[in-house]
Design a protein around this motif. Structure first.
Motif, PDB file in Angstrom:
ATOM      1  N   MET A 106       0.771  -1.142   0.052  1.00  0.00           N
ATOM      2  CA  MET A 106       0.120   0.028   0.238  1.00  0.00           C
ATOM      3  C   MET A 106       0.882   1.267  -0.106  1.00  0.00           C
ATOM      4  O   MET A 106       2.243   1.252   0.383  1.00  0.00           O
ATOM      5  CB  MET A 106      -0.845  -0.020   1.134  1.00  0.00           C
ATOM      6  CG  MET A 106      -1.827  -1.275   1.133  1.00  0.00           C
ATOM      7  SD  MET A 106      -2.945  -0.885   2.694  1.00  0.00           S
ATOM      8  CE  MET A 106      -4.029   0.238   2.179  1.00  0.00           C
ATOM      9  N   SER A 107       0.240   2.318  -0.207  1.00  0.00           N
ATOM     10  CA  SER A 107       1.136   3.752  -0.183  1.00  0.00           C
ATOM     11  C   SER A 107       0.841   4.087   1.117  1.00  0.00           C
ATOM     12  O   SER A 107      -0.265   4.163   1.708  1.00  0.00           O
ATOM     13  CB  SER A 107       0.428   4.528  -1.218  1.00  0.00           C
ATOM     14  OG  SER A 107       0.664   5.886  -1.272  1.00  0.00           O
ATOM     15  N   THR A 108       1.788   5.048   1.610  1.00  0.00           N
ATOM     16  CA  THR A 108       1.507   5.634   2.872  1.00  0.00           C
ATOM     17  C   THR A 108       0.672   7.100   2.560  1.00  0.00           C
ATOM     18  O   THR A 108       0.501   7.719   3.515  1.00  0.00           O
ATOM     19  CB  THR A 108       2.933   5.930   3.612  1.00  0.00           C
ATOM     20  OG1 THR A 108       3.586   7.019   2.695  1.00  0.00           O
ATOM     21  CG2 THR A 108       3.594   4.904   3.892  1.00  0.00           C
ATOM     22  N   ALA A 109       0.492   7.375   0.994  1.00  0.00           N
ATOM     23  CA  ALA A 109      -0.044   8.649   0.972  1.00  0.00           C
ATOM     24  C   ALA A 109      -1.568   8.675   0.207  1.00  0.00           C
ATOM     25  O   ALA A 109      -2.394   9.669   0.956  1.00  0.00           O
ATOM     26  CB  ALA A 109       0.718   9.121  -0.251  1.00  0.00           C
ATOM     27  N   PHE A 110      -1.869   7.743  -0.506  1.00  0.00           N
ATOM     28  CA  PHE A 110      -3.227   7.622  -0.942  1.00  0.00           C
ATOM     29  C   PHE A 110      -3.538   6.322  -1.724  1.00  0.00           C
ATOM     30  O   PHE A 110      -2.732   5.771  -2.337  1.00  0.00           O
ATOM     31  CB  PHE A 110      -3.729   8.765  -1.873  1.00  0.00           C
ATOM     32  CG  PHE A 110      -2.774   8.972  -3.156  1.00  0.00           C
ATOM     33  CD1 PHE A 110      -3.189   8.364  -4.414  1.00  0.00           C
ATOM     34  CD2 PHE A 110      -1.552   9.570  -3.019  1.00  0.00           C
ATOM     35  CE1 PHE A 110      -2.123   8.527  -5.305  1.00  0.00           C
ATOM     36  CE2 PHE A 110      -0.881   9.887  -4.097  1.00  0.00           C
ATOM     37  CZ  PHE A 110      -1.202   9.258  -5.442  1.00  0.00           C
ATOM     38  N   PRO A 111      -4.689   5.888  -1.569  1.00  0.00           N
ATOM     39  CA  PRO A 111      -5.220   4.504  -2.367  1.00  0.00           C
ATOM     40  C   PRO A 111      -5.393   4.763  -3.955  1.00  0.00           C
ATOM     41  O   PRO A 111      -5.505   5.983  -4.344  1.00  0.00           O
ATOM     42  CB  PRO A 111      -6.360   4.216  -1.838  1.00  0.00           C
ATOM     43  CG  PRO A 111      -7.025   5.505  -1.152  1.00  0.00           C
ATOM     44  CD  PRO A 111      -6.114   6.655  -1.170  1.00  0.00           C
ATOM     45  N   GLN A 112      -5.239   3.635  -4.724  1.00  0.00           N
ATOM     46  CA  GLN A 112      -5.576   3.499  -6.317  1.00  0.00           C
ATOM     47  C   GLN A 112      -6.728   2.864  -6.205  1.00  0.00           C
ATOM     48  O   GLN A 112      -7.020   1.839  -5.483  1.00  0.00           O
ATOM     49  CB  GLN A 112      -4.313   3.371  -6.933  1.00  0.00           C
ATOM     50  CG  GLN A 112      -3.148   4.112  -6.927  1.00  0.00           C
ATOM     51  CD  GLN A 112      -3.205   5.279  -8.104  1.00  0.00           C
ATOM     52  OE1 GLN A 112      -4.317   5.527  -8.339  1.00  0.00           O
ATOM     53  NE2 GLN A 112      -2.159   5.553  -8.419  1.00  0.00           N
ATOM     54  N   PRO A 113      -7.639   3.100  -7.406  1.00  0.00           N
ATOM     55  CA  PRO A 113      -8.539   2.027  -7.513  1.00  0.00           C
ATOM     56  C   PRO A 113      -8.134   0.583  -7.626  1.00  0.00           C
ATOM     57  O   PRO A 113      -7.029   0.444  -8.310  1.00  0.00           O
ATOM     58  CB  PRO A 113      -9.438   2.659  -8.508  1.00  0.00           C
ATOM     59  CG  PRO A 113      -8.297   3.488  -9.350  1.00  0.00           C
ATOM     60  CD  PRO A 113      -7.409   3.991  -8.264  1.00  0.00           C
ATOM     61  N   ALA A 114      -9.049  -0.398  -7.354  1.00  0.00           N
ATOM     62  CA  ALA A 114      -8.695  -1.784  -7.932  1.00  0.00           C
ATOM     63  C   ALA A 114      -8.572  -1.857  -9.454  1.00  0.00           C
ATOM     64  O   ALA A 114      -9.505  -1.421  -9.979  1.00  0.00           O
ATOM     65  CB  ALA A 114      -9.797  -2.728  -7.449  1.00  0.00           C
ATOM     66  N   PRO A 115      -7.633  -2.599  -9.867  1.00  0.00           N
ATOM     67  CA  PRO A 115      -7.590  -2.820 -11.575  1.00  0.00           C
ATOM     68  C   PRO A 115      -8.830  -2.960 -12.080  1.00  0.00           C
ATOM     69  O   PRO A 115      -9.681  -4.091 -11.716  1.00  0.00           O
ATOM     70  CB  PRO A 115      -6.750  -4.106 -11.612  1.00  0.00           C
ATOM     71  CG  PRO A 115      -5.987  -4.234 -10.362  1.00  0.00           C
ATOM     72  CD  PRO A 115      -6.911  -3.689  -9.319  1.00  0.00           C
ATOM     73  N   GLY A 116      -9.360  -2.287 -13.120  1.00  0.00           N
ATOM     74  CA  GLY A 116     -10.347  -2.687 -14.038  1.00  0.00           C
ATOM     75  C   GLY A 116     -11.637  -1.842 -13.339  1.00  0.00           C
ATOM     76  O   GLY A 116     -12.685  -1.843 -13.990  1.00  0.00           O
ATOM     77  N   THR A 117     -11.523  -1.325 -12.123  1.00  0.00           N
ATOM     78  CA  THR A 117     -12.697  -0.653 -11.572  1.00  0.00           C
ATOM     79  C   THR A 117     -13.072   0.837 -11.927  1.00  0.00           C
ATOM     80  O   THR A 117     -13.771   1.482 -11.418  1.00  0.00           O
ATOM     81  CB  THR A 117     -12.785  -0.778 -10.021  1.00  0.00           C
ATOM     82  OG1 THR A 117     -11.618  -0.215  -9.527  1.00  0.00           O
ATOM     83  CG2 THR A 117     -12.752  -2.246  -9.671  1.00  0.00           C
TER      84      THR A 117
END
Length: 222
Positions: free
Chosen positions: A208-219
């Protein structure tokens, strides 16, 4: 034991997280609260958001509060200064080759830091390149198959989402060189979420990032 952090994006201040340094500090607080102090830490890239000297300073200061040796590899956000990554290499590139790859041995384990973000096209796949792969082949030559190997790089060495550039186009060549080893662990960042895959003797983990999440692949569109 050792630990991995990733994608601190010092300097990021968009709505997803207006205080990326604050959450990095929180992560380092958790490191300092561990019951057993790790031997060292690995950072799998995107230390900064825009490769600015002040951003490197801020990240280094907070990460330094863990009082651990830190082994870095760059993310694409660490190589976007005008000098093609000179700011990163001046700080973290001592005793590395090429764009910052290197290896070291500790506790009977062989660690390899790879760079797959140099000359990255927006949305494109990561790449290791011929020079680095030749170095890797030489680095592994003569190592007994019983040696545990840990490989760490920014972009995953397996294709999580080709459409989003979440993979490394020549990773199969690197993995072929690692085939003879009985225990291989591959650590990455870049996609800002936990994913794991096991393929034969190779276990892949993304952080994981300590900064911000990213969307799950394809979503999402991107």
């Amino acid at each position: 034991s050792f630990l991995q952090i990733s994608d601190s994006h010092a300097g990021f201040n968009k709505p997803a997280n207006p205080d990326a340094l604050g959450t990095l500090k929180e992560a380092i607080g958790k490191v300092n609260g561990l019951p057993v102090k790790p031997a060292f830490m690995i950072h799998t890239g995107d230390i900064t958001h825009l490769s600015k000297p002040g951003q490197f300073d801020d990240a280094e200061k907070i990460i330094g509060e863990a009082k651990l040796d830190v082994h870095y590899v760059p993310g694409e956000h660490d190589l976007i200064d005008e000098d093609n990554g000179k700011a990163y290499l001046d700080r973290f590139g001592k005793n590395t080759k090429g764009t910052g790859w290197y290896s070291f041995d500790t506790g009977g384990v062989h660690f390899i830091g790879l760079v797959n973000v140099a000359n990255l096209k927006a949305g494109g796949m990561g790449s290791l390149g011929d020079a680095q792969l030749a170095w890797l082949a030489n680095d592994l030559k003569g190592k007994p198959a019983s040696t545990p190997v840990v490989v760490f790089a920014h972009i995953p060495l397996w294709t999580v989402s080709a459409d989003w550039g979440w993979g490394t186009e020549d990773s199969a060549r690197a993995l072929a060189l690692l085939k003879k080893f009985g225990s291989v662990t591959v650590l990455n960042g870049h996609i800002h979420q936990l994913m794991q895959k096991v393929e034969g003797h190779v276990t892949f983990h993304t952080a994981m990032s300590t900064a911000f999440p990213q969307p799950a692949p394809g979503t999402a569109p991107a």
